[in-house]
Design a protein around this motif. Structure first.
Motif, PDB file in Angstrom:
ATOM      1  N   THR A 153       0.842  -1.189   0.000  1.00 19.22           N
ATOM      2  CA  THR A 153       0.000   0.000   0.000  1.00 19.22           C
ATOM      3  C   THR A 153       0.877   1.240   0.000  1.00 19.22           C
ATOM      4  N   GLU A 154       0.285   2.358  -0.425  1.00 18.02           N
ATOM      5  CA  GLU A 154       0.961   3.644  -0.412  1.00 18.02           C
ATOM      6  C   GLU A 154       0.104   4.643   0.357  1.00 18.02           C
ATOM      7  N   LEU A 155       0.681   5.813   0.613  1.00 22.12           N
ATOM      8  CA  LEU A 155      -0.030   6.873   1.317  1.00 22.12           C
ATOM      9  C   LEU A 155      -0.244   8.066   0.401  1.00 22.12           C
ATOM     10  N   ALA A 156      -1.380   8.698   0.556  1.00 20.31           N
ATOM     11  CA  ALA A 156      -1.675   9.982  -0.081  1.00 20.31           C
ATOM     12  C   ALA A 156      -2.180  10.906   1.017  1.00 20.31           C
ATOM     13  N   TYR A 176      -2.845   6.855  -7.904  1.00 13.84           N
ATOM     14  CA  TYR A 176      -2.690   8.127  -7.213  1.00 13.84           C
ATOM     15  C   TYR A 176      -3.338   9.251  -8.024  1.00 13.84           C
ATOM     16  N   GLU A 177      -3.247   9.149  -9.351  1.00 18.61           N
ATOM     17  CA  GLU A 177      -3.876  10.153 -10.220  1.00 18.61           C
ATOM     18  C   GLU A 177      -5.383  10.190 -10.017  1.00 18.61           C
ATOM     19  N   SER A 231       6.516  11.011  -2.556  1.00 20.24           N
ATOM     20  CA  SER A 231       7.567  10.526  -3.456  1.00 20.24           C
ATOM     21  C   SER A 231       7.700  11.503  -4.614  1.00 20.24           C
ATOM     22  N   ASP A 232       8.796  11.361  -5.348  1.00 20.67           N
ATOM     23  CA  ASP A 232       8.975  12.200  -6.535  1.00 20.67           C
ATOM     24  C   ASP A 232       7.890  11.925  -7.564  1.00 20.67           C
ATOM     25  N   GLU A 233       7.447  10.662  -7.649  1.00 22.15           N
ATOM     26  CA  GLU A 233       6.386  10.308  -8.598  1.00 22.15           C
ATOM     27  C   GLU A 233       5.085  11.021  -8.234  1.00 22.15           C
ATOM     28  N   GLN A 234       4.773  11.061  -6.936  1.00 21.88           N
ATOM     29  CA  GLN A 234       3.572  11.776  -6.510  1.00 21.88           C
ATOM     30  C   GLN A 234       3.705  13.276  -6.772  1.00 21.88           C
ATOM     31  N   LYS A 235       4.882  13.818  -6.554  1.00 20.61           N
ATOM     32  CA  LYS A 235       5.103  15.240  -6.809  1.00 20.61           C
ATOM     33  C   LYS A 235       4.823  15.581  -8.267  1.00 20.61           C
ATOM     34  N   LEU A 236       5.380  14.791  -9.180  1.00 16.21           N
ATOM     35  CA  LEU A 236       5.188  15.050 -10.606  1.00 16.21           C
ATOM     36  C   LEU A 236       3.725  14.893 -10.998  1.00 16.21           C
ATOM     37  N   ALA A 237       3.073  13.868 -10.452  1.00 14.91           N
ATOM     38  CA  ALA A 237       1.657  13.644 -10.767  1.00 14.91           C
ATOM     39  C   ALA A 237       0.804  14.802 -10.261  1.00 14.91           C
ATOM     40  N   ALA A 238       1.103  15.290  -9.058  1.00 16.59           N
ATOM     41  CA  ALA A 238       0.341  16.405  -8.488  1.00 16.59           C
ATOM     42  C   ALA A 238       0.550  17.683  -9.288  1.00 16.59           C
ATOM     43  N   GLN A 239       1.782  17.938  -9.671  1.00 15.00           N
ATOM     44  CA  GLN A 239       2.067  19.126 -10.468  1.00 15.00           C
ATOM     45  C   GLN A 239       1.362  19.068 -11.822  1.00 15.00           C
ATOM     46  N   ALA A 240       1.367  17.887 -12.435  1.00 23.20           N
ATOM     47  CA  ALA A 240       0.710  17.736 -13.734  1.00 23.20           C
ATOM     48  C   ALA A 240      -0.796  17.924 -13.618  1.00 23.20           C
TER      49      ALA A 240
END
Length: 320
Positions: free
Chosen positions: A8-11, A73-74, A108-117
């Motif tokens: 699992t992951e966290l948001a 996450y998206e 994570s960096d992946e979450q950062k990029l997804a959030a920015q996009a």
């Protein structure tokens, strides 16, 4: 996070009052836990009173544990944006102050990029005519709120509904995210009965409708918007002549309104996004909450379990 064989992951999202940020995510397929708490500040183990005093730097937030194999996450980001006013830097609705600010706390960096996009896409969409000010910042310590605040919407259902409505959040969501309906297009898409039921609050005949005794495994979605509403796993034979369910897929999937028509006091059920009239809910059901969602077949469409992926509902396969 690895619980046995389950990954699992966290948001973590801040969207104003955390009472209102639990229901959109609770019971979504792939979401295993939603916790209300405080984050983004400088005081360890803050209390609710301290956070509200605006002296801790913390924001009310929710932390979501989810299985990325089931829900992305998206997708969670998409739900988040639809709960808030991302243009308000002063707070949310009638709750003002930094403790009610909006933010995406990435893990994570992946979450950062997804959030920015997703933020950039929302700004470019033109849905809002002001800048999107929601911050995207690294996640820090998350402090779980007091037990009183956990699952508040379940423990204090009436007060919660009154608060949501009075705060202006529901009206804002309806105005900015509600389905924009074109009457001509709807009349072309729907049968006359479907149109009358969903748009004019009509009721179809009992026992002479498509799903009252339907037994297949799958989802029932809004005939207008396609949003998932109910699962066959929660369907039961109520002998009333209409399809009946013990609960919706998620609390945010439907909304309830007081109905005073026909000389009665009833609770109307409407779809959360499409605002379609679905039916009514009664306190005589067999489930743990004692509820019976009595729904018009004309307001819903059934999607069989084997067709969920090809129709765009892959995350709901985990239910079955």
């Amino acid at each position: 996070m690895n619980g046995g064989n389950r990954m699992t992951e966290l948001a973590t999202f801040a969207g104003g009052c955390f009472w209102c940020m639990v229901t959109p995510f609770d019971r979504m397929p792939g979401v295993t836990k939603v916790t209300s708490g405080y984050t983004g500040g400088h005081v360890e183990n803050p209390t609710y009173e301290q956070v509200c005093s605006e002296m801790t730097g913390h924001a009310e937030a929710v932390q979501i544990e989810f299985d990325p194999r089931v829900i992305s996450y998206e997708k969670l980001l998409g739900v988040f944006w639809q709960q808030i006013d991302p243009t308000d830097s002063e707070g949310q609705f009638f709750d003002k102050g930094q403790s009610y600010r909006t933010a995406v706390f990435y893990h994570s960096d992946e979450q950062k990029l997804a959030a920015q996009a997703s933020k950039a896409a929302l700004q470019a969409s033109g849905r809002f005519d002001k800048p999107i000010v929601t911050a995207i910042v690294p996640a820090g310590p998350f402090y779980e709120a007091e037990e009183y605040h956990q699952d508040y919407y379940k423990k204090n259902a009436l007060r919660y509904k009154m608060y949501r409505k009075g705060s202006g959040r529901d009206a804002f969501i309806r105005n900015h995210w509600g389905m924009r309906k074109d009457e001509t297009t709807l009349r072309q898409r729907l049968t006359p009965l479907q149109y009358e039921v969903t748009q004019n609050n009509a009721t179809e005949p009992p026992f002479r409708n498509e799903y009252w005794d339907h037994k297949g495994e799958g989802l029932y979605v809004d005939i207008v918007s396609g949003e998932p509403l109910f699962s066959s796993k929660d369907k039961f034979d109520s002998s009333c002549g209409w399809p009946s369910f013990t609960k919706p897929l998620a609390d945010a999937a439907v909304k309830e309104e007081t109905d005073l028509t026909h000389g009665m006091v009833r609770t109307e059920v409407r779809s959360g996004q499409g605002d379609s009239h679905l039916g009514h809910v009664f306190n005589d059901g067999p489930g743990p909450d004692g509820l019976r969602y009595c729904i018009n077949s004309a307001a819903i469409r059934f999607i069989a379990k084997e067709d969920l992926e090809k129709e765009g509902y892959r995350e709901y396969l985990s239910i079955f």
